[in-house]
Design a protein around this motif. Structure first.
Motif, mmCIF file in Angstrom:
data_model
loop_
_atom_site.group_PDB
_atom_site.id
_atom_site.type_symbol
_atom_site.label_atom_id
_atom_site.label_comp_id
_atom_site.label_asym_id
_atom_site.label_seq_id
_atom_site.Cartn_x
_atom_site.Cartn_y
_atom_site.Cartn_z
ATOM 1 N N ALA A 37 0.302 -122.909 50.926
ATOM 2 C CA ALA A 37 0.593 -121.248 51.164
ATOM 3 C C ALA A 37 -0.120 -120.680 50.362
ATOM 4 N N THR A 38 -1.131 -119.585 50.748
ATOM 5 C CA THR A 38 -1.848 -118.859 49.850
ATOM 6 C C THR A 38 -1.459 -117.501 50.014
ATOM 7 N N ARG A 39 -1.288 -116.772 48.754
ATOM 8 C CA ARG A 39 -0.706 -115.427 48.572
ATOM 9 C C ARG A 39 0.167 -115.134 49.570
ATOM 10 N N LEU A 40 1.334 -115.908 49.902
ATOM 11 C CA LEU A 40 2.087 -115.871 50.914
ATOM 12 C C LEU A 40 3.092 -114.595 50.572
ATOM 13 N N ALA B 200 11.125 -111.036 51.096
ATOM 14 C CA ALA B 200 11.644 -112.237 50.543
ATOM 15 C C ALA B 200 10.790 -113.190 49.898
ATOM 16 N N VAL B 201 9.560 -113.459 50.051
ATOM 17 C CA VAL B 201 8.808 -114.079 49.481
ATOM 18 C C VAL B 201 7.429 -113.114 49.030
ATOM 19 N N ARG B 202 7.123 -113.313 47.631
ATOM 20 C CA ARG B 202 6.025 -112.381 47.441
ATOM 21 C C ARG B 202 4.828 -113.343 46.783
ATOM 22 N N ALA B 203 3.728 -112.948 47.614
ATOM 23 C CA ALA B 203 2.305 -113.524 46.934
ATOM 24 C C ALA B 203 2.581 -114.825 46.337
ATOM 25 N N LEU B 204 3.014 -115.729 47.349
ATOM 26 C CA LEU B 204 3.337 -117.089 46.558
ATOM 27 C C LEU B 204 2.414 -118.163 46.931
ATOM 28 N N THR B 205 1.602 -118.828 46.170
ATOM 29 C CA THR B 205 0.778 -119.742 46.283
ATOM 30 C C THR B 205 1.431 -121.091 45.615
ATOM 31 N N LEU B 206 0.932 -122.254 46.922
ATOM 32 C CA LEU B 206 1.693 -123.310 46.570
ATOM 33 C C LEU B 206 1.013 -124.474 47.409
ATOM 34 N N THR B 207 0.792 -125.799 46.833
ATOM 35 C CA THR B 207 0.364 -126.775 47.623
ATOM 36 C C THR B 207 1.284 -128.193 47.590
ATOM 37 N N LEU B 208 1.629 -128.531 48.772
ATOM 38 C CA LEU B 208 2.509 -129.684 48.780
ATOM 39 C C LEU B 208 1.524 -130.966 49.226
ATOM 40 N N HIS B 209 2.041 -132.071 48.475
ATOM 41 C CA HIS B 209 1.091 -133.351 48.630
ATOM 42 C C HIS B 209 1.831 -134.324 49.432
ATOM 43 N N ALA B 210 1.210 -135.220 50.035
ATOM 44 C CA ALA B 210 1.492 -136.299 50.696
ATOM 45 C C ALA B 210 2.377 -137.368 49.800
ATOM 46 N N GLY B 211 3.677 -137.776 50.166
ATOM 47 C CA GLY B 211 4.363 -138.545 49.277
ATOM 48 C C GLY B 211 5.291 -138.149 48.016
ATOM 49 N N GLU B 212 4.981 -137.039 47.964
ATOM 50 C CA GLU B 212 5.508 -136.156 46.734
ATOM 51 C C GLU B 212 6.939 -135.384 47.175
ATOM 52 N N ILE B 213 7.843 -135.632 46.448
ATOM 53 C CA ILE B 213 9.461 -135.093 46.849
ATOM 54 C C ILE B 213 9.462 -133.866 45.966
ATOM 55 N N THR B 214 9.500 -132.730 46.306
ATOM 56 C CA THR B 214 9.573 -131.543 45.478
ATOM 57 C C THR B 214 10.984 -130.683 45.785
ATOM 58 N N ALA B 215 11.489 -130.358 44.660
ATOM 59 C CA ALA B 215 12.828 -129.572 44.630
ATOM 60 C C ALA B 215 12.479 -128.161 44.285
ATOM 61 N N LEU B 216 13.023 -127.307 45.386
ATOM 62 C CA LEU B 216 12.860 -125.633 45.358
ATOM 63 C C LEU B 216 14.212 -125.323 44.856
ATOM 64 N N MET B 217 14.489 -124.739 43.581
ATOM 65 C CA MET B 217 15.448 -124.238 43.054
ATOM 66 C C MET B 217 15.679 -122.842 42.993
ATOM 67 N N GLY B 218 16.536 -122.115 42.485
ATOM 68 C CA GLY B 218 16.751 -120.660 42.214
ATOM 69 C C GLY B 218 18.103 -120.117 42.838
ATOM 70 N N ARG B 219 18.421 -118.720 42.439
ATOM 71 C CA ARG B 219 19.741 -118.502 42.813
ATOM 72 C C ARG B 219 19.806 -118.179 44.251
ATOM 73 N N ASN B 220 21.020 -117.905 44.894
ATOM 74 C CA ASN B 220 21.156 -117.551 46.201
ATOM 75 C C ASN B 220 20.289 -116.333 46.517
ATOM 76 N N GLY B 221 19.761 -116.182 47.410
ATOM 77 C CA GLY B 221 18.964 -114.910 47.965
ATOM 78 C C GLY B 221 17.588 -114.803 47.120
ATOM 79 N N ALA B 222 17.254 -116.085 46.536
ATOM 80 C CA ALA B 222 15.857 -115.927 45.805
ATOM 81 C C ALA B 222 14.640 -116.041 46.621
ATOM 82 N N GLY B 223 15.164 -116.327 48.122
ATOM 83 C CA GLY B 223 13.862 -116.469 48.978
ATOM 84 C C GLY B 223 13.628 -117.954 49.325
ATOM 85 N N LYS B 224 14.473 -118.910 48.986
ATOM 86 C CA LYS B 224 14.025 -120.447 49.306
ATOM 87 C C LYS B 224 14.197 -120.703 50.730
ATOM 88 N N SER B 225 15.205 -120.301 51.443
ATOM 89 C CA SER B 225 15.366 -120.411 52.967
ATOM 90 C C SER B 225 13.941 -119.887 53.722
#
Lengths: 535, 361
Positions: free
Chosen positions: A290-293, A302-327
Motif C-alpha cells: 500500500a502506498t500513501r493509501l 478511515a485510513v490516511r496516507a498509509l504506506t505498508l508492505t506485507l511479505h510472504a511467510g510473515e504473520i503480522t498483527a494489526l492492533m489499535g482501538r475500535n474504529g482506528a481503521g483496521k477493518s
C-alpha cells in the motif's frame, strides 16, 4: 442469592443436555466468573438466571433455579426484570430507544416507577458510569466501550440485585475493556450487586473475580470455588496462571501483580537463556503493498496516507482501538473499498478493480463474523461451492477442511457449528483458491483457548508454506503467541510498525501478561518460557 | 430562553397548519412563502440529531416531484390548451384507438405553468412534512399514544429502526459475496443475499425481543375480569358501530342514523382505550411539558392555516390563479401576512439542547 438445585437443561433435537447436574449457590454481593470451553453451556446457565431459559428459548428445565427466592420457572423474564439485569455480547442489539437518557429510563418505564424516582436514578446512573457528558447523544454515535457502558447502565437503573453479563468485553479493545470492567467492579464494591459474568478472555477478568464457576464441559460436574483452586483444574486458564503452574508457584497467581512479586527467582533462572527467535523462515518477498493509501468512508478518512508492505511467510498483527481503521484497511486490500488516494497492489492486482474470480485466488479475507461467508445448507455443499467459486479441482476444499479440522461432519449445517468450527470452515472456503495473502478480522472473538491454539497451529503452518498473513486483533496474547511483526493504527494512521516483541512490550496496554511479569526480560509467551527453562 | 425540546405534538400541529394552508392554494408566490417559512423555522430550531437531517431529504424529494411532473407534461402534453406554442416536439404517431393520449407534439407555456403550479403545491406539502420530521422525530410522537396502544407504538418504532440495519446487512453480505469470488454487481448479487439478509434480520429481532423481555416489556397489572370484559365489549361494539356508521355515510342515500352511530362508535372505542390503559403499569420518563411556547408554536401554525382557508373561500381567484390567459399572479396580501405568522416559532420556541461533538466512529 442465586441457587441452582439439580439443574439440567435439555433442548429438543439435541443428543446431550446443554447443562446437567448443576447444584450450587452463589452468595450475595459476589463477582462470580463463569468459565469453561465453548459448548459447555455457559450461555444456557446465564439464561436460566434471567429466566430466558426456558421461557424464551424453549427446551426443558429440570430442577429449580431461584433468584432471591423467586423460582424462575414460575416467573417469566419480565417478572424478574426488577431483580435481574442482563447484558449481552452485542450491546447494540438490545437498544430500544434513540438516545442515552431515554435508554437508561426504558426499563424503569416498563416497570412503572414514579417519574420522580426515574429522574433521580437516571442522574445517579449517569454519574456512576461516567456517562453525564453523553446524555443527549444518539446511541448510534457512541463508540464500543461507551455502548457497553450504556447497556450496563440501562439495566442498572431498575436497581437489580443480580447482574448477568455475557462476554461484556469480547468485542472491545483493551482500553475500552478496562473501562467496562472498572464499572463492574465499582458496582460490586459500592452497591453490593451480585454479578455473574461469562468471559473467554480470562486474562482480562480473572483478577476481579471473588469466585469462579467452572463448567468443564467434559461430563464432570460444575464446580464453584476459590479462583486459584478452580483454575488449577480448569482446561481454560489465562497465561499468568499457566506461567505460575510452570514455575511451580502455589497458590497460583491470578493477577500480574501477584505473579510479579513472586517472579524474581524465575527471572534469575531465565537470565542466561536466549529467547527463541521469532522470524519468518522464508526470505522477504513482498506480496502486498500500500502506498500513501487514503480511504474515505463517510465524511472522515478511515485510513490516511498509509504506506505498508506485507511479505510472504510473515504473520503480522494489526492492533489499535475500535474504529482506528483496521477493518477498512483489510477491506481495501481485499477490494471491498476503493482507495480515495494512493494505491494498493496485491500480487500484481489492483484489488477494487480486479474481477472477484481472479482476486479470490490471490487475497482471502475472513470477516469479523465468519457466518457472512457461509450461505449453503451443509458443510459439503459449502465446500463444493467454494471449489466452483475459486475454479479449483472438485474436492480440494473438502480435503483442506479435513486437514484443518478433522471430523467436521459433511451433513452439518454451518450455523450449527461451534464458533471455532465455523471459523475453520470459513478459512477452508477462502483458502481453496490458494491465495498469497490471508486477511483475518478479529478471528479470536468468541473462541476458547483450545480453538485458539488450533488456529495458531493452522496459521503457523500456512505461513511456513509462504502465505502472507495479516490479522486485525485486540487479543494481545494471540499477537504475542503467533505473529512476527506488529502494526498499531490510530485514527487511520500507522503509529507503530516493527517486530512483534518490540511493539507489544513498548506500551503497557498491548503488553501480554508474561511480558509484564518478566519485564525487563523480553519473554512474551508461556511457551517461550517453557522452552527457555528446558535449555 | 433555556434550551429544551419542544413537545412533539406542537411541532406537528404547526406543520399541519402550514400544510393545510398550502393545500388550499396554487398561487406560486404564496406556496414559495410557505416553503420558505417552514425552511426558516427548521434552520432556526432543529437539533443536530441524525433524524434532523431528514429535512434535506424531503426537500430533494419535493424538487424531484416538481421535475418529474414537468418532464411528464413535456412528454405527454397538458390538458390545459393554450394559445401560444413554446416549442413543438416530434409527435409519435399512435393508432386511433389510443384517443386522448399523445406523446410529443406542441407544448404551450400555459400547460407547463399549470403543471408547475400544481406540482409546487405537492412539493410544498412534502416540505411541511419534512419540517415536522426534522423538528420532532416521529418516534417521539408515537410515545404520546395512550397506554393501551403502547405495544403497537413500540412495534412501529422497532420496525422503523430496522430499515437502516437492513441496508447495512445487504451491503455487508454483498461484500461477503465478493470475498467468495462471486460477482457483486447486478441484480443476481442482490437476490443472492436475500435469504441471508432475512436470516440476520430475524436473528436480530429475536435478540431484541429477548432483551426487551428481560427489561420488563409487556408487564401488566392485574385487572378484574369485569373490567377486562367491559374493555373487550366496548372495543368490539365500538368498532362495529364505526363500520356501520361509515357504511351509512358513504352509501348513496346518506342515512340519517349514520353520523350519530359513527360518533357513538368512536366514543366507545375511546372509552375502551382509556379502560385498556389501566392494564399497563408503564410510566413516562420526563414527559414533555405543554407550556406557553407549545401554545404559541401550535397556535401560530394553526392560525396561519385557518386564515388561509378562510380567505381562500372568500377570494378564490387570488388563491388559484388562472393560466389562460397568461398573467402574473398577484400575491394576496392578507394571506401572505397570515403565513408569516407561522414564522413565530423561530423565536417563540426554545432552542434545542446542544449535543456535544459526536463520538469517534
Amino acid at each position: 442469592m442465586i441457587t441452582f438445585e439439580q439443574v439440567s437443561v435439555q433442548y429438543p433435537d439435541a443428543a446431550a443436555p446443554a447443562l446437567a447436574g448443576v447444584d450450587l449457590t452463589i452468595p450475595e454481593g459476589e463477582l462470580c466468573l463463569l468459565v469453561g470451553p465453548s459448548g459447555a453451556g455457559k450461555s444456557t446457565l446465564l439464561g436460566t438466571v434471567s429466566g430466558l431459559v426456558p421461557h424464551f428459548t424453549g427446551g426443558t428445565l429440570h430442577g429449580r433455579v431461584t433468584v432471591a427466592g423467586r423460582d424462575t420457572r414460575r416467573h417469566r423474564p419480565r417478572d424478574l426484570a426488577d431483580l435481574v439485569g442482563t447484558v449481552g455480547q452485542d450491546p447494540g442489539a438490545q437498544f430500544v430507544t434513540d438516545t442515552v437518557e431515554e435508554e437508561l429510563a426504558y426499563g424503569m418505564e416498563s416497570l412503572g416507577l414514579a417519574p420522580a424516582v426515574m429522574r433521580r436514578r437516571v442522574e445517579e446512573t449517569l454519574d456512576l458510569l461516567g456517562l453525564a457528558e453523553l446524555r443527549n447523544r444518539p446511541l448510534a454515535a457512541l463508540s464500543g466501550g461507551q455502548r457497553q457502558r450504556v447497556a450496563i447502565g440501562s439495566v442498572l437503573t431498575v436497581h437489580p440485585r443480580v447482574l448477568v453479563l455475557d462476554e461484556p468485553t469480547s468485542a472491545l479493545d483493551p482500553g475500552a475493556a478496562e473501562e467496562v470492567l472498572a464499572v463492574v467492579q465499582r458496582l460490586v464494591h459500592d452497591l453490593g450487586t451480585t454479578v455473574l459474568l461469562a468471559e473467554h478472555r480470562l486474562e482480562r477478568v480473572v483478577q476481579y473475580a471473588d469466585r469462579i464457576l467452572l463448567l468443564p464441559g467434559d461430563g464432570r460436574p460444575a464446580q464453584l470455588g476459590d479462583p486459584a483452586e478452580v483454575l488449577a483444574q480448569s482446561p481454560v486458564r489465562p497465561p499468568v496462571v499457566a506461567l505460575g503452574e510452570l514455575a511451580g508457584w502455589s497458590p497460583l497467581p491470578l493477577s500480574v501483580r501477584d505473579a510479579r512479586r513472586r517472579a524474581a527467582p524465575l527471572r534469575e533462572r531465565l537470565a542466561g537463556a536466549a529467547v527463541p527467535p521469532v522470524a519468518p523462515a522464508t526470505p522477504a518477498v513482498p506480496v502486498a503493498r500500500a502506498t500513501r493509501l487514503t480511504v474515505r468512508r463517510g465524511p472522515i478518512p478511515a485510513v490516511r496516507a498509509l504506506t505498508l508492505t506485507l511479505h510472504a511467510g510473515e504473520i503480522t498483527a494489526l492492533m489499535g482501538r475500535n474504529g482506528a481503521g483496521k477493518s477498512t484497511l483489510l477491506g481495501t486490500l481485499a477490494g471491498l473499498h476503493a482507495p480515495t488516494a494512493g494505491t494498493a497492489v496485491v500480487a500484481g492486482l489492483t484489488p477494487h478493480r480486479a474481477r472477484p474470480r481472479d482476486l479470490v485466488r490471490q487475497v482471502a479475507l475472513v470477516p469479523q463474523d465468519p457466518r457472512d461467508l457461509l450461505a449453503a445448507e451443509t458443510v459439503a455443499a459449502e465446500c463444493a461451492a467454494a471449489d466452483q467459486d475459486a475454479g479449483a479441482r472438485p474436492g480440494s476444499c473438502r480435503a483442506l477442511l479435513a486437514r484443518l479440522a478433522p471430523g467436521l461432519a459433511d451433513q452439518a449445517h454451518p450455523r450449527d457449528l461451534s464458533e471455532g468450527g465455523r471459523l475453520t470452515l470459513a478459512l477452508a472456503v477462502v483458502l481453496t483458491g490458494g491465495p498469497a495473502l490471508l486477511l483475518l478480522d478479529e478471528p479470536t472473538r468468541g473462541l476458547d483457548y483450545a480453538a485458539k491454539a488450533r488456529l495458531v497451529a493452522i496459521l503457523t503452518e500456512l505461513a511456513a508454506a509462504g502465505t502472507a498473513i495479516l490479522l486485525a486483533t485486540h487479543d494481545v496474547e494471540l499477537a504475542a503467541e503467533l505473529t512476527h511483526r506488529a502494526l498499531v493504527m490510530a485514527d487511520g494512521e500507522l503509529v507503530a510498525d516493527g517486530p512483534c516483541a518490540e511493539v507489544v512490550t513498548a506500551s503497557p496496554v498491548y503488553a501480554p501478561q508474561v511480558a509484564k511479569v518478566l519485564a525487563p526480560q523480553p519473554w512474551l509467551t508461556v511457551r517461550q518460557v517453557a522452552e527457555g527453562l528446558a535449555r | 430562553m433555556t434550551p429544551r425540546t419542544l413537545h412533539p405534538a406542537a411541532w406537528w400541529l404547526w406543520a399541519l397548519g402550514l400544510a393545510t394552508a398550502a393545500s388550499r392554494t396554487t398561487n406560486p408566490f404564496l406556496l414559495a412563502l410557505i416553503a420558505t417559512t417552514a425552511g426558516f423555522v427548521v434552520a432556526a430550531r432543529r437539533s443536530s440529531a441524525p433524524w434532523s437531517r431528514s429535512y434535506g431529504a424531503f426537500l430533494r424529494l419535493g424538487l424531484a416531484v416538481l421535475a418529474l411532473r414537468l418532464l411528464f407534461t413535456l412528454l405527454l402534453g397538458s390538458p390545459v390548451g393554450g394559445s401560444h406554442t413554446l416549442l413543438t416536439l416530434p409527435q409519435l404517431p399512435l393508432p386511433h384507438w389510443f384517443q386522448g393520449v399523445r406523446i410529443g407534439g406542441p407544448l404551450s407555456p400555459e400547460g407547463l405553468l399549470f403543471t408547475f403550479y400544481d406540482a409546487l403545491r405537492l412539493a410544498t406539502l412534502l416540505i411541511c412534512l419534512g419540517a415536522a420530521n426534522a423538528l420532532a422525530s416521529p418516534t417521539r410522537l408515537l410515545k404520546l399514544l395512550p397506554g393501551a396502544l403502547h405495544e403497537v407504538a413500540v412495534a412501529v418504532v422497532v420496525a422503523v429502526s430496522f430499515a437502516p440495519n437492513l441496508v447495512a446487512d445487504v451491503r455487508r453480505l454483498r461484500a461477503a459475496r465478493r470475498l467468495r469470488g462471486r460477482p457483486d454487481r447486478g441484480l443476481r448479487s442482490v437476490l443472492g443475499v436475500g435469504l441471508p439478509v432475512l436470516e440476520s434480520a430475524l436473528e436480530r429481532s429475536l435478540a431484541l425481543a429477548a432483551a426487551m423481555e428481560t427489561r420488563g416489556f409487556g408487564r401488566t397489572a392485574p385487572v378484574s375480569p369485569r373490567l377486562a370484559l367491559a374493555t373487550r365489549s366496548l372495543t368490539m361494539g365500538g368498532l362495529l358501530a364505526c363500520c356501520a356508521g361509515l357504511f351509512g355515510l358513504l352509501g348513496a342515500d346518506r342515512a340519517g342514523w349514520a353520523a350519530p352511530l359513527l360518533a357513538a362508535g368512536a366514543a366507545a372505542v375511546a372509552g375502551a382505550l382509556a379502560l385498556g390503559g389501566r392494564r399497563t403499569v408503564r410510566t413516562r420518563y420526563r414527559p414533555d411539558p405543554w407550556a406557553a411556547p407549545e401554545w404559541l408554536v401550535a397556535g401560530s401554525g394553526l392560525a396561519a392555516g385557518a386564515a388561509v382557508v378562510l380567505l381562500s373561500g372568500r377570494y378564490p381567484d387570488a388563491f388559484t390563479p388562472g393560466v389562460v390567459p397568461l398573467v402574473l399572479p398577484a400575491l394576496p396580501l392578507y394571506a401572505a401576512l397570515a403565513v408569516l405568522l407561522a414564522l413565530l416559532p423561530a423565536v417563540a420556541a426554545p432552542p434545542p439542547p446542544p449535543l456535544r461533538k459526536t463520538a469517534r466512529p
